[in-house]
Motif scaffolding. Structure first.
Motif, PDB file in Angstrom:
ATOM      1  N   ASN B  25      80.511  53.292   2.273  1.00  0.00           N
ATOM      2  CA  ASN B  25      80.663  53.601   3.702  1.00  0.00           C
ATOM      3  C   ASN B  25      82.111  53.902   4.086  1.00  0.00           C
ATOM      4  O   ASN B  25      82.358  54.739   4.956  1.00  0.00           O
ATOM      5  CB  ASN B  25      80.171  52.429   4.562  1.00  0.00           C
ATOM      6  N   TYR B  26      83.042  53.191   3.466  1.00  0.00           N
ATOM      7  CA  TYR B  26      84.431  53.284   3.931  1.00  0.00           C
ATOM      8  C   TYR B  26      85.428  53.692   2.831  1.00  0.00           C
ATOM      9  O   TYR B  26      86.148  54.674   2.968  1.00  0.00           O
ATOM     10  CB  TYR B  26      84.879  51.937   4.519  1.00  0.00           C
ATOM     11  N   PRO B  29      84.850  57.355   0.928  1.00  0.00           N
ATOM     12  CA  PRO B  29      85.147  58.542   1.752  1.00  0.00           C
ATOM     13  C   PRO B  29      86.585  58.588   2.263  1.00  0.00           C
ATOM     14  O   PRO B  29      87.212  59.665   2.257  1.00  0.00           O
ATOM     15  CB  PRO B  29      84.145  58.444   2.911  1.00  0.00           C
ATOM     16  N   LEU B  30      87.112  57.428   2.680  1.00  0.00           N
ATOM     17  CA  LEU B  30      88.484  57.459   3.211  1.00  0.00           C
ATOM     18  C   LEU B  30      89.502  57.660   2.091  1.00  0.00           C
ATOM     19  O   LEU B  30      90.516  58.354   2.272  1.00  0.00           O
ATOM     20  CB  LEU B  30      88.772  56.170   3.989  1.00  0.00           C
ATOM     21  N   TYR B  33      89.352  61.236   1.195  1.00  0.00           N
ATOM     22  CA  TYR B  33      89.982  61.994   2.287  1.00  0.00           C
ATOM     23  C   TYR B  33      91.499  62.058   2.091  1.00  0.00           C
ATOM     24  O   TYR B  33      92.111  63.135   2.172  1.00  0.00           O
ATOM     25  CB  TYR B  33      89.593  61.345   3.614  1.00  0.00           C
ATOM     26  N   ALA B  59      81.861  62.183   3.721  1.00  0.00           N
ATOM     27  CA  ALA B  59      81.612  60.781   4.094  1.00  0.00           C
ATOM     28  C   ALA B  59      80.123  60.542   4.306  1.00  0.00           C
ATOM     29  O   ALA B  59      79.568  59.530   3.872  1.00  0.00           O
ATOM     30  CB  ALA B  59      82.397  60.437   5.366  1.00  0.00           C
ATOM     31  N   ALA B  63      77.799  57.907   2.100  1.00  0.00           N
ATOM     32  CA  ALA B  63      77.159  56.736   2.706  1.00  0.00           C
ATOM     33  C   ALA B  63      75.636  56.838   2.682  1.00  0.00           C
ATOM     34  O   ALA B  63      74.954  55.818   2.535  1.00  0.00           O
ATOM     35  CB  ALA B  63      77.651  56.566   4.139  1.00  0.00           C
ATOM     36  N   HIS B 105      78.536  53.007  10.991  1.00  0.00           N
ATOM     37  CA  HIS B 105      79.687  52.986  10.070  1.00  0.00           C
ATOM     38  C   HIS B 105      80.288  54.393   9.956  1.00  0.00           C
ATOM     39  O   HIS B 105      81.510  54.552   9.935  1.00  0.00           O
ATOM     40  CB  HIS B 105      79.256  52.517   8.680  1.00  0.00           C
ATOM     41  N   LEU B 106      79.405  55.385   9.893  1.00  0.00           N
ATOM     42  CA  LEU B 106      79.886  56.762   9.730  1.00  0.00           C
ATOM     43  C   LEU B 106      80.596  57.276  10.981  1.00  0.00           C
ATOM     44  O   LEU B 106      81.532  58.082  10.875  1.00  0.00           O
ATOM     45  CB  LEU B 106      78.708  57.677   9.368  1.00  0.00           C
ATOM     46  N   VAL B 109      84.045  55.915  10.548  1.00  0.00           N
ATOM     47  CA  VAL B 109      84.783  56.668   9.525  1.00  0.00           C
ATOM     48  C   VAL B 109      85.139  58.060  10.059  1.00  0.00           C
ATOM     49  O   VAL B 109      86.271  58.544   9.894  1.00  0.00           O
ATOM     50  CB  VAL B 109      83.953  56.788   8.226  1.00  0.00           C
ATOM     51  N   VAL B 112      88.064  57.857  12.358  1.00  0.00           N
ATOM     52  CA  VAL B 112      89.345  57.687  11.637  1.00  0.00           C
ATOM     53  C   VAL B 112      89.829  59.035  11.105  1.00  0.00           C
ATOM     54  O   VAL B 112      91.003  59.410  11.251  1.00  0.00           O
ATOM     55  CB  VAL B 112      89.177  56.670  10.476  1.00  0.00           C
ATOM     56  N   ILE B 113      88.910  59.788  10.497  1.00  0.00           N
ATOM     57  CA  ILE B 113      89.289  61.094   9.917  1.00  0.00           C
ATOM     58  C   ILE B 113      89.721  62.065  11.024  1.00  0.00           C
ATOM     59  O   ILE B 113      90.759  62.734  10.923  1.00  0.00           O
ATOM     60  CB  ILE B 113      88.114  61.669   9.099  1.00  0.00           C
TER      61      ILE B 113
END
Lengths: 305, 270
Positions: B25-26, B29-30, B33, B59, B63, B105-106, B109, B112-113
């Protein structure tokens, strides 16, 4: 007269060509503890799973408080509390979350007090994967009772537990019965069934081979009662003539008598000791245990096959 | 509703407590990224225009396609679903609540992106914010449906990985995330459109960023919606409480029907 809590008539369940349950019939009266006994693979769990609506029977009729598990699962789930043998919970759910979650799905207010009674009060925030086997089983029982069901189905509830936990669970199960719940207890622990159950059914290879109270079942087996006598004198009971005794033995300073007339035999034992000027140290009268009766039945079944 | 809320709050927290889910979830992907953003913008400065939609799509794929199916298989094989069933937890909750919590959660995320990319990589922000969010949620819906369906039809973890990778890898390579669709050969563009990510990338391009795309955005978004509805419908229909018990309706191969909207899209739009 109330209807029975559980009625099973000619229940059958096959896995391929194997008859896991073969046309069994029994009833469980309201407010009794009914033990379903048998070795592993006898068909106990399959029988329970048919009662719980988890498996569809191949034949026969089941009623739980008048409800057909195959037709009205929603109503059934309100009536039964189930501790599964192979049930589990997500690794990351905490004890308190599990109680809250299942209480919510049953539409009742969570009862956290029972967690303290059953020794999980210190584990409210512990996640499931951190609990010991005993703690997981205790939690499963708490969840089965969350909605205060009138019928509780327990599949090997004390398997693998330490003595103290077993005693605590036995105490809780008896309290449930005293409060009016009907308990159907599957176990392969004969001593547990003998001490807990009002009536038991013994299953072997998918069939019921005996149903009755533990006393009825044991008295239907060997007719011999074992009398163990220990005296102060070194000669023991040598030379005693006792009525009804069919077999005698000596073991660890005890004289053992297997008699068909325990009353007259005990009277004669005491008379002999008094007459010989000896002193009685210990006297025990033991009926055959359920375990011994179970072994007899197993042997009889093996001969039939 | 109370039960749903309690179940959802547990599932959401499980997404943080469970290391595998936290990774999918985090962290994955982060981390990707940051890594791909630095590398790709260094190699090709034009990638700055693609980084937000590409990383959001990545992401979602991580997830949902990689993260959602595994726990579903584990709960079934580990006897958790049997406990749920006997305590009255409906199949619909088991299907929708993990998807719903993954969506939350997505969203975090994605936020944040979206917030950091303009500062860290000089990435342009979308012009049409409502469309941007709608496309994002449609992709979450479509991919959650596919992820749930994989979890339902997979008999074990190995099968889960196989089916997940069959969707994940072509999505990465052929959707326009890493290589712009107009640089891909025609047959590969068609192949990419057999899966949802390609429609998302095109929709982001045209509707959210106002750029030229391969086709009008509305049909692509309708295909994503139809794909999600069909996938969730099939997941519920094929749902089984216990793989050792014959409770499943229909054959697992019916799951292929979930690709029908994308097949039609590949034939008619591209």
């Amino acid at each position: 007269m109330h209807d029975p809590a559980v009625e099973v008539t000619d229940l059958s369940k096959h896995y391929g060509s194997v008859a896991a349950v073969d046309r069994i019939s029994f009833t469980v009266q309201r407010g009794e503890i009914f033990g379903l006994l048998g070795p592993n693979g006898a068909g106990k769990t399959t029988t329970l799973e048919c009662l719980e609506g988890l498996r569809r029977p191949d034949g026969g009729v089941i009623r739980v408080m008048g409800v057909d598990p195959g037709r009205d699962s929603r109503r059934l789930l309100q009536l039964i509390g189930v501790q599964l043998q192979t049930g589990s919970l997500p690794d990351y759910i905490s004890v308190v979350e599990a109680v809250r979650l299942f209480s919510a799905y049953h539409g009742v207010t969570p009862d956290y007090a029972i967690l303290n009674r059953i020794g999980l009060g210190e584990k409210l925030q512990a996640q499931y994967h951190t609990l010991s086997t005993g703690q997981k089983r205790r939690l499963a029982l708490v969840l089965a009772l969350a909605h205060r069901p009138p019928v509780v189905l327990l599949d090997e509830p004390t398997a693998g537990l330490d003595v103290a936990t077993r005693v605590a669970l036995h105490s809780l199960i008896r309290e449930l019965r005293d409060a009016g719940a009907t308990i159907l207890l599957s176990t392969h622990d004969m001593a547990e069934a003998e001490s807990m159950a009002d009536r038991v059914a013994i299953m072997l290879r998918g069939r019921l081979v005996a149903v009755g109270s533990p006393r009825q079942l044991t008295s239907a087996g060997s007719r011999l009662t074992k009398i163990s006598v220990r005296t102060a004198g070194k000669g023991g009971m040598a030379g005693a003539t006792l009525p009804g005794v069919e077999r005698r033995d000596r073991q660890d300073d005890y004289d053992l008598y297997f008699t068909v007339t325990p009353g007259p035999t005990v009277t004669a034992v005491i008379a002999h000791i008094e007459g010989s000027g000896d002193e009685l140290i210990d006297l025990r009268v033991e009926r055959p245990s359920l375990e011994e009766r179970f072994l007899e039945l197993t042997a009889e079944e093996a001969v039939k096959r | 509703m109370k039960a749903f809320t309690i179940h959802f709050s547990f599932e959401f927290l499980a997404g943080l407590r469970n290391r595998t889910l936290l990774m999918m979830n985090y962290l994955f992907p982060l981390g990707f990224y940051v890594f791909a953003g630095a590398m790709m913008t260094g190699i090709n400065p034009d990638f700055r225009g693609e980084i937000i939609p590409a990383m959001l799509t990545f992401a979602i794929l991580s997830a949902t396609i990689l993260g959602l199916p595994g726990p579903l298989v584990e709960t079934r094989e580990g006897g958790i679903l049997r406990s749920y069933r006997i305590n009255g937890v409906p199949a619909a909750s088991i299907m929708t609540i993990p998807a719903f919590s993954t969506a939350i959660h997505l969203v975090l995320v994605g936020a944040v992106i979206t917030v950091t990319a303009p500062f860290v990589f000089k990435a342009p922000l979308p012009q049409n914010w409502p469309a941007y969010m709608l496309i994002y949620l449609l992709m979450v819906f479509a991919c959650s449906g596919l992820g749930s369906l994989i979890g339902v039809i997979s008999g074990n973890s190995r099968q889960t990985i196989l089916w997940s990778q069959l969707i994940y890898l072509p999505s990465m390579l052929l959707s326009g995330m890493m290589v712009p669709a107009d640089l891909l050969p025609g047959p590969f563009v068609k192949m990419g459109h057999l899966l949802p990510a390609a429609y998302v990338m095109q929709s982001f391009q045209s509707l959210a960023y106002g750029r030229e795309a391969l086709y009008e955005p509305l049909p692509g978004m309708l295909i994503l919606l139809a794909g999600g509805v069909i996938a969730f419908g099939l997941a519920l229909y094929l749902f089984s409480w216990d793989s050792h018990n014959n409770t499943r309706r229909g054959h697992p191969s019916m799951a292929a029907l979930a690709l029908l909207p994308y097949i039609l899209g590949a034939l008619l739009l591209v």
